[in-house]
Motif scaffolding. Structure first.
Motif, PDB file in Angstrom:
ATOM      1  N   CYS A 361      54.114 -31.252  52.762  1.00  0.00           N
ATOM      2  CA  CYS A 361      53.805 -31.774  51.434  1.00  0.00           C
ATOM      3  C   CYS A 361      53.986 -30.658  50.404  1.00  0.00           C
ATOM      4  O   CYS A 361      54.353 -29.522  50.742  1.00  0.00           O
ATOM      5  CB  CYS A 361      52.366 -32.308  51.392  1.00  0.00           C
ATOM      6  SG  CYS A 361      51.131 -31.172  52.054  1.00  0.00           S
ATOM      7  N   HIS A 362      53.717 -30.944  49.153  1.00  0.00           N
ATOM      8  CA  HIS A 362      53.819 -29.955  48.091  1.00  0.00           C
ATOM      9  C   HIS A 362      52.611 -29.013  48.158  1.00  0.00           C
ATOM     10  O   HIS A 362      51.505 -29.444  48.541  1.00  0.00           O
ATOM     11  CB  HIS A 362      53.854 -30.676  46.733  1.00  0.00           C
ATOM     12  CG  HIS A 362      54.257 -29.818  45.589  1.00  0.00           C
ATOM     13  ND1 HIS A 362      53.355 -29.089  44.859  1.00  0.00           N
ATOM     14  CD2 HIS A 362      55.473 -29.571  45.032  1.00  0.00           C
ATOM     15  CE1 HIS A 362      53.987 -28.430  43.899  1.00  0.00           C
ATOM     16  NE2 HIS A 362      55.275 -28.709  43.990  1.00  0.00           N
ATOM     17  N   PRO A 363      52.764 -27.741  47.802  1.00  0.00           N
ATOM     18  CA  PRO A 363      51.622 -26.817  47.853  1.00  0.00           C
ATOM     19  C   PRO A 363      50.432 -27.253  47.006  1.00  0.00           C
ATOM     20  O   PRO A 363      49.298 -26.854  47.295  1.00  0.00           O
ATOM     21  CB  PRO A 363      52.217 -25.507  47.313  1.00  0.00           C
ATOM     22  CG  PRO A 363      53.671 -25.598  47.583  1.00  0.00           C
ATOM     23  CD  PRO A 363      54.017 -27.050  47.439  1.00  0.00           C
ATOM     24  N   ASP A 364      50.656 -28.078  45.981  1.00  0.00           N
ATOM     25  CA  ASP A 364      49.550 -28.531  45.132  1.00  0.00           C
ATOM     26  C   ASP A 364      48.726 -29.649  45.771  1.00  0.00           C
ATOM     27  O   ASP A 364      47.672 -30.008  45.262  1.00  0.00           O
ATOM     28  CB  ASP A 364      50.084 -29.040  43.781  1.00  0.00           C
ATOM     29  CG  ASP A 364      50.631 -27.923  42.918  1.00  0.00           C
ATOM     30  OD1 ASP A 364      50.523 -26.756  43.311  1.00  0.00           O
ATOM     31  OD2 ASP A 364      51.184 -28.230  41.842  1.00  0.00           O
ATOM     32  N   CYS A 365      49.219 -30.232  46.875  1.00  0.00           N
ATOM     33  CA  CYS A 365      48.562 -31.415  47.417  1.00  0.00           C
ATOM     34  C   CYS A 365      47.191 -31.124  47.994  1.00  0.00           C
ATOM     35  O   CYS A 365      46.274 -31.941  47.865  1.00  0.00           O
ATOM     36  CB  CYS A 365      49.443 -32.069  48.481  1.00  0.00           C
ATOM     37  SG  CYS A 365      50.906 -32.870  47.785  1.00  0.00           S
ATOM     38  N   GLY A 366      47.031 -30.003  48.675  1.00  0.00           N
ATOM     39  CA  GLY A 366      45.732 -29.758  49.263  1.00  0.00           C
ATOM     40  C   GLY A 366      45.595 -28.356  49.815  1.00  0.00           C
ATOM     41  O   GLY A 366      46.586 -27.666  50.084  1.00  0.00           O
ATOM     42  N   PHE A 367      44.347 -27.921  49.972  1.00  0.00           N
ATOM     43  CA  PHE A 367      44.022 -26.596  50.484  1.00  0.00           C
ATOM     44  C   PHE A 367      42.972 -26.745  51.563  1.00  0.00           C
ATOM     45  O   PHE A 367      42.214 -27.713  51.594  1.00  0.00           O
ATOM     46  CB  PHE A 367      43.492 -25.702  49.366  1.00  0.00           C
ATOM     47  CG  PHE A 367      44.279 -25.805  48.099  1.00  0.00           C
ATOM     48  CD1 PHE A 367      45.612 -25.442  48.081  1.00  0.00           C
ATOM     49  CD2 PHE A 367      43.706 -26.274  46.937  1.00  0.00           C
ATOM     50  CE1 PHE A 367      46.357 -25.548  46.918  1.00  0.00           C
ATOM     51  CE2 PHE A 367      44.439 -26.380  45.768  1.00  0.00           C
ATOM     52  CZ  PHE A 367      45.771 -26.010  45.750  1.00  0.00           C
ATOM     53  N   ALA A 368      42.897 -25.766  52.466  1.00  0.00           N
ATOM     54  CA  ALA A 368      41.961 -25.897  53.571  1.00  0.00           C
ATOM     55  C   ALA A 368      41.533 -24.541  54.105  1.00  0.00           C
ATOM     56  O   ALA A 368      42.190 -23.518  53.883  1.00  0.00           O
ATOM     57  CB  ALA A 368      42.597 -26.711  54.703  1.00  0.00           C
TER      58      ALA A 368
END
Length: 573
Positions: A361-368
């Motif tokens: 996905c795009h880097p802006d979609c989510g962080f973890a």
């Protein structure tokens, strides 16, 4: 993101051109991402409706970090895309041709099916609710099977499926649908639920056991906080925490030990509950595997003042996590985009002989980040206390390149002169070679891990056992904390849209199946599609639930009929 300290990249003001849509007319317009006062803003102008702006990130440094990269690696990963389902017939292009059209860049990792728009809640910010829509949307079992076949019969089949709504567990055939998904080959079957079916005071435990045995793997459980007053604000229902606890307890008793809490975070409403939710997960780590924070997506039209008041970004959530955990989960060190693990995941899947889930996905979609138990203190700490993910990422990238090179030249030693028997011997060599690769990968990982014990045990189990259950069990005793900010018309970046990996499947009246990326479906396509597949809303369905309590409405039939005092059974005679 401390890796950026002292770099020229950090000193430069961030700027990027992209395309978006007008929140009023939903037409495609140019947009700019601009750094202002240590924040990232989207600015765009519609020729007809004027200027719009929206905050994309409250931390310019963190946003720059997610778009950082070197010649060896970056966080924008390319995957293999399935062939398009339809041509780009609309000359405006993305996002009007869903789906999937020729412009989409990623394959679907998580297939979504809305099983119904019936719901026992009536939440203010819901985008799929029978009460608000005024019509019923509920695919038949035959249509659901057709959607499943669509996702599984592609060259790159979807590995996971999620049933959503509305509230999917109000369907009486929910267990049958879960079994169908497992029979079709989906490895992970998930319910996005407020917990309705699992929490029933009468029969809830039996129902939980039934759907678990039928094939349900994981609950994505709506969970806004631990205080009843929070749920009164978000769901309009009093004393809802007991309802949520019944879900947890029934899952525990049934052995369904994969619950992921999903918290829709609204600025000024429940952002103060973030630390409480994390602690709840730790206290219930035997059942709860993770939390997904979802900054609220503002579908529909709202005033600019209200937009700024309600808007909360991924960076805001991460800052609150650091603040409410007293710095234990630090914004500087703990968080990475979901795309970080693409090559690592490909290696694990290849060596364990299981289907890969690609987070391209795009880097802006989510962080973890992952939380693990420190054996010396028995406390949960971020996995980054044990390793530097960038070193693992760099090592994984190089290792994956070697595997790809090997796959391009398969072993053909014996088959060249022993025919079919030689092919069997070559397969044996490939097995030995893969065993050696597992050992090399684990040894390579070891040099970058500060406290190997538990982590190496988990990685080894996945690689040696080589089955999906081992990958699933990797998360037991750990806690995955993620933040996923879905787009709306105010902040939509079409570069993100083209890389979406979470796709709705909808059975259309003409017999086809539309596959539509999550954000474009809820922002653009849902109203038009639902009008095509809608069914008439009857009073029985409309009044099925008491949405003030979240429970089934019981039809009140008196024991004694008031027709002259005759009892009901006598009247029937």
């Amino acid at each position: 993101m401390y890796h950026l300290d002292g770099t020229e990249y950090l000193k430069e003001k961030y700027y990027r051109k992209t395309e978006s849509i007008c929140p009023e007319c939903l037409q495609k317009i140019p947009a700019e991402l601009i750094e202002k006062n240590d924040e990232i803003w989207m600015e765009k102008t519609c020729p007809e409706h004027g200027f719009f702006k929206d905050k994309i990130s409250s931390s310019a440094k963190y946003y720059k970090w997610t778009h950082y990269g070197t010649s060896e690696w970056n966080f924008e990963k390319n995957g293999d895309a399935n062939p398009p389902d339809i041509p780009c017939s609309d000359p405006r292009g993305c996002p009007y041709n869903c789906g999937l059209c020729t412009e989409h860049l990623s394959t679907c990792s998580l297939a979504l099916i809305d099983l119904t728009n019936r719901c026992n809640f009536n939440c203010n910010f819901c985008f799929a609710n029978v009460q608000k829509a005024g019509y019923l949307v509920e695919p038949t079992l035959e249509e659901i099977e057709k959607i499943m076949d669509h996702f599984r019969n592609k060259p790159i089949p979807a590995v996971s499926i999620m049933f959503s709504g509305g509230e999917p567990t109000v369907r009486k055939d929910f267990a049958q649908i879960c079994k169908m998904a497992k029979d079709k080959g989906f490895k992970e079957v998930i319910a996005a639920t407020n917990g309705y079916g699992f929490q029933k005071k009468k029969g809830g435990l039996e129902w939980t056991k039934e759907v678990y045995e039928a094939g349900l793997d994981t609950l994505y459980l709506q969970f806004d906080g631990v205080n009843n007053v929070t749920y009164e604000k978000t769901r309009g229902i009093k004393n809802l925490m007991d309802y949520k606890m019944r879900v947890i307890e029934n899952c525990r008793k049934a052995g369904l030990s994969s619950v992921n809490l999903v918290a829709t975070i609204v600025n000024g409403v429940n952002d103060k509950e973030i630390g409480n939710i994390i602690q709840f997960c730790i206290d219930n780590i035997d059942v709860v595997r993770g939390i997904t924070f979802q900054p609220v997506s503002l579908c529909g039209r709202i005033a600019a003042e209200e937009l700024q008041e309600l808007r909360i970004t991924n960076a805001d959530v991460i800052k609150e996590i650091e603040k409410q955990t007293n710095g234990k989960i630090n914004i500087e060190t703990a968080w990475y985009p979901l795309t970080s693990i693409v090559e690592f995941g490909r290696i694990i899947a290849y060596l364990a002989d299981v289907d890969a889930i690609e987070f391209t996905c795009h880097p802006d979609c989510g962080f973890a980040t992952y939380m693990v138990i420190d054996p010396t203190t028995n406390e949960m700490v971020p996995i980054t206390d044990y390793l530097d993910p960038l070193e693992i990422i760099d090592f994984s990238n190089k290792f994956w390149k070697k595997i790809k090179h090997k796959e391009e030249k398969p072993i053909e030693f014996f088959s060249n002169f022993l025919g079919d028997f030689g092919k069997t011997l070559d397969k044996g060599l490939e097995f030995l070679d893969k065993t050696q690769l597992k050992a090399r990968f684990l040894l390579g990982m070891l040099q970058y891990i500060n406290k190997p014990g538990k982590l190496m045990e988990m990685f080894s189990r996945v690689l040696i056992n080589g089955d999906w259950e081992s990958i699933s069990s990797f998360t037991h005793g750990t806690l995955l904390i993620s933040s996923m900010h879905f787009q709306d018309a105010y902040n939509m970046d079409l570069e993100r849209t083209k890389r979406c990996i979470v796709h709705f499947g909808v059975a259309m009246p003409d017999g086809t199946v539309k596959e539509i990326p999550f954000c474009t479906h809820n922002t653009l396509h849902r109203p038009d599609i639902e009008k095509q597949i809608a069914k008439k809303l009857t009073d029985k369905v409309k009044n099925e639930f008491d949405t003030g309590t979240g429970q089934l409405s019981l039809e009140a039939e008196p024991d004694i009929m008031r027709n002259g005092g005759l009892e009901k059974d006598k009247l029937e005679k």
